[in-house]
Each structure stands twice: as C-alpha cells, then as structure tokens.
Design a protein around this motif. Structure first.
Motif, PDB file in Angstrom:
ATOM      1  N   ILE A  66      49.365 -22.358  60.389  1.00  0.00           N
ATOM      2  CA  ILE A  66      49.027 -23.901  60.891  1.00  0.00           C
ATOM      3  C   ILE A  66      48.987 -24.479  59.633  1.00  0.00           C
ATOM      4  CG2 ILE A  66      46.967 -25.283  61.424  1.00  0.00           C
ATOM      5  CD1 ILE A  66      45.752 -22.970  63.321  1.00  0.00           C
ATOM      6  N   MET A  67      48.737 -24.134  58.562  1.00  0.00           N
ATOM      7  CA  MET A  67      48.646 -24.887  57.244  1.00  0.00           C
ATOM      8  C   MET A  67      50.259 -25.217  56.866  1.00  0.00           C
ATOM      9  SD  MET A  67      45.594 -25.290  57.071  1.00  0.00           S
ATOM     10  CE  MET A  67      45.616 -26.707  55.694  1.00  0.00           C
ATOM     11  N   ALA A  69      52.573 -25.397  59.004  1.00  0.00           N
ATOM     12  CA  ALA A  69      53.201 -26.387  59.945  1.00  0.00           C
ATOM     13  C   ALA A  69      52.629 -27.872  59.399  1.00  0.00           C
ATOM     14  CB  ALA A  69      52.779 -26.187  61.336  1.00  0.00           C
ATOM     15  N   ILE A  70      51.567 -28.209  59.012  1.00  0.00           N
ATOM     16  CA  ILE A  70      50.923 -29.294  58.470  1.00  0.00           C
ATOM     17  C   ILE A  70      51.765 -29.595  57.298  1.00  0.00           C
ATOM     18  CG2 ILE A  70      49.118 -30.444  57.418  1.00  0.00           C
ATOM     19  CD1 ILE A  70      47.115 -28.892  59.350  1.00  0.00           C
ATOM     20  N   GLU A  73      55.082 -30.904  58.264  1.00  0.00           N
ATOM     21  CA  GLU A  73      54.812 -32.444  58.770  1.00  0.00           C
ATOM     22  C   GLU A  73      54.891 -33.257  57.712  1.00  0.00           C
ATOM     23  OE1 GLU A  73      52.640 -33.174  62.217  1.00  0.00           O
ATOM     24  OE2 GLU A  73      53.409 -31.788  63.221  1.00  0.00           O
ATOM     25  N   LEU A  74      54.109 -33.083  56.629  1.00  0.00           N
ATOM     26  CA  LEU A  74      53.786 -34.141  55.750  1.00  0.00           C
ATOM     27  C   LEU A  74      55.009 -34.319  54.865  1.00  0.00           C
ATOM     28  CD1 LEU A  74      50.424 -32.682  54.292  1.00  0.00           C
ATOM     29  CD2 LEU A  74      50.893 -34.966  55.051  1.00  0.00           C
ATOM     30  N   LEU A  90      53.953 -44.401  60.274  1.00  0.00           N
ATOM     31  CA  LEU A  90      52.407 -44.610  59.626  1.00  0.00           C
ATOM     32  C   LEU A  90      53.116 -44.517  58.047  1.00  0.00           C
ATOM     33  CD1 LEU A  90      49.757 -42.293  60.912  1.00  0.00           C
ATOM     34  CD2 LEU A  90      49.968 -44.650  60.682  1.00  0.00           C
ATOM     35  N   LEU A 109      46.284 -36.272  50.992  1.00  0.00           N
ATOM     36  CA  LEU A 109      46.074 -36.387  52.356  1.00  0.00           C
ATOM     37  C   LEU A 109      45.401 -35.531  53.018  1.00  0.00           C
ATOM     38  CD1 LEU A 109      46.574 -38.406  54.857  1.00  0.00           C
ATOM     39  CD2 LEU A 109      48.955 -37.339  55.004  1.00  0.00           C
ATOM     40  N   ALA A 110      46.084 -34.433  52.868  1.00  0.00           N
ATOM     41  CA  ALA A 110      45.546 -33.108  53.329  1.00  0.00           C
ATOM     42  C   ALA A 110      44.113 -32.706  53.039  1.00  0.00           C
ATOM     43  CB  ALA A 110      46.365 -31.773  52.902  1.00  0.00           C
ATOM     44  N   VAL A 113      41.815 -35.592  54.881  1.00  0.00           N
ATOM     45  CA  VAL A 113      41.743 -35.333  56.256  1.00  0.00           C
ATOM     46  C   VAL A 113      40.773 -34.352  56.491  1.00  0.00           C
ATOM     47  CG1 VAL A 113      42.831 -34.965  58.450  1.00  0.00           C
ATOM     48  CG2 VAL A 113      43.835 -36.701  56.749  1.00  0.00           C
ATOM     49  N   LEU A 114      41.046 -33.202  55.594  1.00  0.00           N
ATOM     50  CA  LEU A 114      40.042 -32.175  55.747  1.00  0.00           C
ATOM     51  C   LEU A 114      38.584 -32.780  55.409  1.00  0.00           C
ATOM     52  CD1 LEU A 114      38.936 -29.253  55.075  1.00  0.00           C
ATOM     53  CD2 LEU A 114      40.139 -29.618  52.743  1.00  0.00           C
ATOM     54  N   LEU A 117      37.300 -34.486  58.364  1.00  0.00           N
ATOM     55  CA  LEU A 117      36.980 -33.723  59.458  1.00  0.00           C
ATOM     56  C   LEU A 117      35.816 -32.849  59.248  1.00  0.00           C
ATOM     57  CD1 LEU A 117      40.570 -32.770  60.604  1.00  0.00           C
ATOM     58  CD2 LEU A 117      39.102 -34.601  61.823  1.00  0.00           C
ATOM     59  N   SER A 118      35.636 -32.485  57.978  1.00  0.00           N
ATOM     60  CA  SER A 118      34.586 -31.351  57.860  1.00  0.00           C
ATOM     61  C   SER A 118      33.430 -32.421  57.956  1.00  0.00           C
ATOM     62  CB  SER A 118      34.518 -30.975  56.350  1.00  0.00           C
ATOM     63  OG  SER A 118      35.856 -30.485  56.185  1.00  0.00           O
ATOM     64  N   TRP A 119      33.446 -33.544  57.432  1.00  0.00           N
ATOM     65  CA  TRP A 119      32.344 -34.533  57.258  1.00  0.00           C
ATOM     66  C   TRP A 119      31.876 -34.979  58.834  1.00  0.00           C
ATOM     67  CZ3 TRP A 119      32.836 -39.542  58.902  1.00  0.00           C
ATOM     68  CH2 TRP A 119      31.856 -40.344  58.629  1.00  0.00           C
ATOM     69  N   ARG A 147      38.413 -49.355  58.276  1.00  0.00           N
ATOM     70  CA  ARG A 147      37.419 -48.676  57.822  1.00  0.00           C
ATOM     71  C   ARG A 147      37.661 -48.008  56.583  1.00  0.00           C
ATOM     72  NH1 ARG A 147      35.248 -44.212  61.879  1.00  0.00           N
ATOM     73  NH2 ARG A 147      34.350 -46.048  62.771  1.00  0.00           N
TER      74      ARG A 147
ATOM     75  N   MET B   1      41.410 -29.561  56.871  1.00  0.00           N
ATOM     76  CA  MET B   1      41.977 -28.886  57.982  1.00  0.00           C
ATOM     77  C   MET B   1      41.683 -27.346  57.820  1.00  0.00           C
ATOM     78  SD  MET B   1      43.227 -30.376  60.433  1.00  0.00           S
ATOM     79  CE  MET B   1      43.950 -29.981  62.135  1.00  0.00           C
ATOM     80  N   ARG B   3      39.163 -26.133  56.004  1.00  0.00           N
ATOM     81  CA  ARG B   3      37.639 -25.642  56.266  1.00  0.00           C
ATOM     82  C   ARG B   3      37.386 -26.018  57.572  1.00  0.00           C
ATOM     83  NH1 ARG B   3      35.419 -29.545  51.990  1.00  0.00           N
ATOM     84  NH2 ARG B   3      33.503 -29.870  53.230  1.00  0.00           N
ATOM     85  N   GLN B  31      47.328 -22.999  67.568  1.00  0.00           N
ATOM     86  CA  GLN B  31      48.051 -23.701  66.541  1.00  0.00           C
ATOM     87  C   GLN B  31      48.415 -24.848  66.976  1.00  0.00           C
ATOM     88  OE1 GLN B  31      51.489 -21.808  64.966  1.00  0.00           O
ATOM     89  NE2 GLN B  31      52.433 -23.694  64.181  1.00  0.00           N
ATOM     90  N   LEU B  35      47.415 -28.768  65.339  1.00  0.00           N
ATOM     91  CA  LEU B  35      48.284 -29.458  64.990  1.00  0.00           C
ATOM     92  C   LEU B  35      48.029 -31.030  65.745  1.00  0.00           C
ATOM     93  CD1 LEU B  35      51.428 -27.545  64.591  1.00  0.00           C
ATOM     94  CD2 LEU B  35      50.154 -28.667  62.671  1.00  0.00           C
ATOM     95  N   TRP B  38      45.222 -32.547  64.051  1.00  0.00           N
ATOM     96  CA  TRP B  38      45.645 -33.344  62.762  1.00  0.00           C
ATOM     97  C   TRP B  38      46.407 -34.265  62.929  1.00  0.00           C
ATOM     98  CZ3 TRP B  38      46.355 -33.629  57.709  1.00  0.00           C
ATOM     99  CH2 TRP B  38      47.582 -33.918  57.219  1.00  0.00           C
ATOM    100  N   VAL B  51      34.985 -34.137  67.197  1.00  0.00           N
ATOM    101  CA  VAL B  51      36.009 -33.187  66.635  1.00  0.00           C
ATOM    102  C   VAL B  51      36.064 -31.804  67.487  1.00  0.00           C
ATOM    103  CG1 VAL B  51      37.064 -31.845  64.922  1.00  0.00           C
ATOM    104  CG2 VAL B  51      36.169 -34.066  64.415  1.00  0.00           C
TER     105      VAL B  51
END
Lengths: 234, 163
Positions: A66-67, A69-70, A73-74, A90, A109-110, A113-114, A117-119, A147, B1, B3, B31, B35, B38, B51
């Motif tokens: 997954i990481m 793939a991200i 994309e970046l 974007l 960015l990663a 966003v992390l 999302l965690s927040w 925002r 992501m 975390r 997966q 994505l 994301w 989320v």
C-alpha cells in the motif's frame, strides 16, 4: 416507488441487499422526500456490522504494498508537475526558493495526510481537536472557501480550498504567513480548472497570526501586491 | 497513512477476509480501499470523524463486488456513492465511531432471533440481494424484507442509535 415501499425496503437498502433497479428507484425517492429519517439510523447500524467481523492480522507485505502504491501515485503527480503547460489536476505546492524539492514535498504530503487522518481518528475520541493540531477556516473568500490544518509537531500546514478562480498562466496563488503585520511568503500554488487546490507547506507557524492567500505574478512577489482572496487567523 | 493502516488494517482485513474467505483476495480489496481513501482524503470532513466508517464501507462494497463477480453475477451497476450514503446520515453525527465497541455490535447481532440474524448476515457478509436470500431460505420475499428491517431495528435499539 412510494413511501410505503421505501419503508418496506429500508432494511434491505441499508444492508446493500437491493438489486440495482430497486436501489435506483429508492435513491430517487429519497432525493426528493424528507419523510424517512429512520433510514439514516438503519444505515449507521448496518455499517456498524463491519466491526462484527473478527479482526485478522494482514500479512506484513500488504502494508509495504500500500505504501509503495501511494509513493508511485505521488511520483506520477510530480511527473505532471514537470510538464507544463498542462496544469496538474491537483496542483501541489511549488516552492520558489527550492524548486527541486518536489520529492521532499511529496514526503511531506504523505506525512501531512497521515497526520490529518490520524488526527481525524483522534477527533472521534476528543471533539475539538488535539493539542497539537490547529484547524481554521479561511474567510473573506466570497465564493471561495478553504481550510488550513496545521500540525504543530510536524510543522506542516495543509491548505485545501474550493471555489477559487482558475488563473491565467502568468498568475499564481501565493500563501503568506503574517507575523506582527509582516507578511512572509511560504509558497505558491495553482487551482484546478474546477477551482480546487490543495497545498502542503512545511513551515513554522508558531509565531504567525494570520495566513493569507493572494493572487500574484506567476513567479511570486516579495510582498503581497493584491488584497487576500482568503484569510485565516491562526 | 501508515499510522492509519496500523490502526485500521486488522479491522479492514478482517472484514474483507470474513466476506471473501481467502487472504490474497482480501489483500487486494484492502489495498484498493486504502488507496481510494488516500485519493479522497481531502473530501473527508475531519470534524465528523468519518474515516473509519468510510474505509470500512469501501472495503465492504469492494469485497461484495468481488464475491458477486466470483459467483458469475454482474457487478453492481449502481456505483458506491459516498455522497448519497453520507447524505442520508448527514443529520446524525457519525455514530459508527461510537459503536466501534465491537463486542457491543457482536452482542447486538447475536441477540437477534435466528430468523432475523441469518438473512441479515447473508445480506451483509455474503452480498446477497433480498431476492436471493428469499430463494436460498425458501421463504417469501416480503418476509425477508420485513426480517431485514426488524433485525436492523432491533439492533438499533440495542445499540442505542437514535435519530
């Protein structure tokens, strides 16, 4: 489909057990009828079933996949950035002082966003936000809204905006951190054709009182030369 | 992501595995869901903490599609429309987050009479339509409709979800 049928089908609908034709008809009905508030509660209950499945440890390779793939994309987003004049869907932040920093920014960015999302999850426990996260809405925007989310530990600001006017090629949006009435440029970004923008900026805003966005010549200005289109008090 | 994955990966994988019954397919689904999350991160409203439920909705929807394809059925034509889903729930805070006490959800499900629990599980975990459930159980369609509704209503009251 009438109200009675909708009520009869509400359980199947909430569980995703309607065939396509009934689903479409029911959605059409709900779009114009306010008499079925109980469906929201049934949806909530149906969605809660997702946690009734026993948790299961995924193989370690899944996280890596997954990481990766991200990251890819970046990477492709950077590729778009390198190929003017086609604007990226974007537009990520361009930094005037260090234009080769695309990779670092992608990483930022990663992280951002992390963080976001965690927040996000954190908020579920603690409404009002965590001690290290600041969220402010931009104002003064007319049709534009936006925002800023600032993660003080990571010193990352994430700006999202909607309803921005797309600019001609010789103009850019410029972001300013204003500290004791002194604006300092913290980055440039473009809006998509549909008026959306997202920018991730690594910056220390601990002293700043205001973050503002102005329209400037494409190379950016040393000082703002127009009135802010968006402004947020920090 | 990363975390987020650490926090929700087991739950997401558990759901995909429960529906699909094998690890490789479950991995693909999880997966894809992460994505999608994301890519749409900027559309999520942090103030509402959606989320978790959004991710699990993605996992569920995709896993059911895979399952249906496996059974040789057409994938759903109606796309997952988070906006429509959210719209219906827009006036209530996202209670899913509060319901994450999974024991509570499991107990609420387990406390249903078999005749309600079975069709509910067939719909949610096996991706069957109410017509297929009626055929499989050999009961009238109208009965399935009302049992699905009754089962969810009963869970709603057990879990204390109110409008």
């Amino acid at each position: 489909m009438d109200c009675q049928e909708v009520d009869e089908l509400a359980g199947a609908y909430a569980l995703g057990a309607l065939p396509d034709d009934s689903l479409m008809a029911l959605r059409d009905h709900l779009a114009s009828c306010q008499r079925h508030p109980q469906i929201a509660a049934l949806l909530v209950v149906a969605r809660s079933l997702s946690v009734a499945a026993p948790e299961r440890e995924p193989p370690p390779r899944l996280k890596a996949r997954i990481m990766e793939a991200i990251r890819q994309e970046l990477g492709s987003a950077e590729g778009v950035e390198e190929a003017p004049p086609e604007p990226p869907p974007l537009s990520w932040l361009r930094r005037r002082s260090r234009p080769r920093l695309a990779y670092a920014l992608a990483a930022a960015l990663a992280i951002a966003v992390l963080g976001l999302l965690s927040w996000n999850i954190y908020l579920q426990v603690s409404p009002g936000g965590g001690p290290h996260t600041l969220v402010r809405a931009f104002t003064d925007g007319g049709a534009a809204t936006g925002r800023i989310i600032y993660l003080s530990d990571e010193k990352i600001a994430m700006i999202t905006a909607d309803g921005l006017a797309p600019l001609p090629a010789d103009k850019t949006y410029q972001v300013w951190a204003i500290t004791r009435n002194m604006p300092a440029s913290i980055g440039l970004f473009n809006a998509s054709q549909s008026g959306q923008a997202a920018a991730i900026i690594q910056v220390d805003l601990s002293e700043a009182q205001v973050v503002a966005i102005t329209i400037e010549p494409s190379a950016g200005s040393p000082q703002p030369t127009t009135q802010p289109v968006l402004k947020a008090r920090i | 992501m990363e975390r987020l994955y650490d926090r929700l990966g087991r739950q997401a994988f558990g759901l995909a595995y429960r529906i699909l019954g094998d690890a490789p397919s479950a991995e693909d689904v999880v997966q894809e869901a992460f994505l999608t999350l994301w890519r749409q991160a900027d559309r999520l409203d942090p103030a509402r903490g959606r989320v978790t439920s959004f991710l699990m909705t993605l996992v569920h929807h995709r896993a059911v599609d895979v399952l249906r394809a496996r059974r040789g059925q057409m994938a759903r034509q109606a796309p997952l429309d988070p906006a429509a889903v959210e719209q219906q729930g827009a006036d209530v805070p996202d209670k899913v987050a509060q319901l994450l006490a999974r024991d509570q959800v499991r107990m609420a499900l387990a406390s249903l009479p078999e005749e309600q629990r079975k069709p509910l599980e067939m719909a949610y975990f096996e991706g069957l339509t109410h017509i297929e459930i009626a055929k499989a159980l050999g009961i009238p369609l109208g009965t399935v409709k009302s049992r699905l509704r009754l089962g969810l209503d009963k869970m709603r009251s057990t879990l204390g979800v109110r409008i």
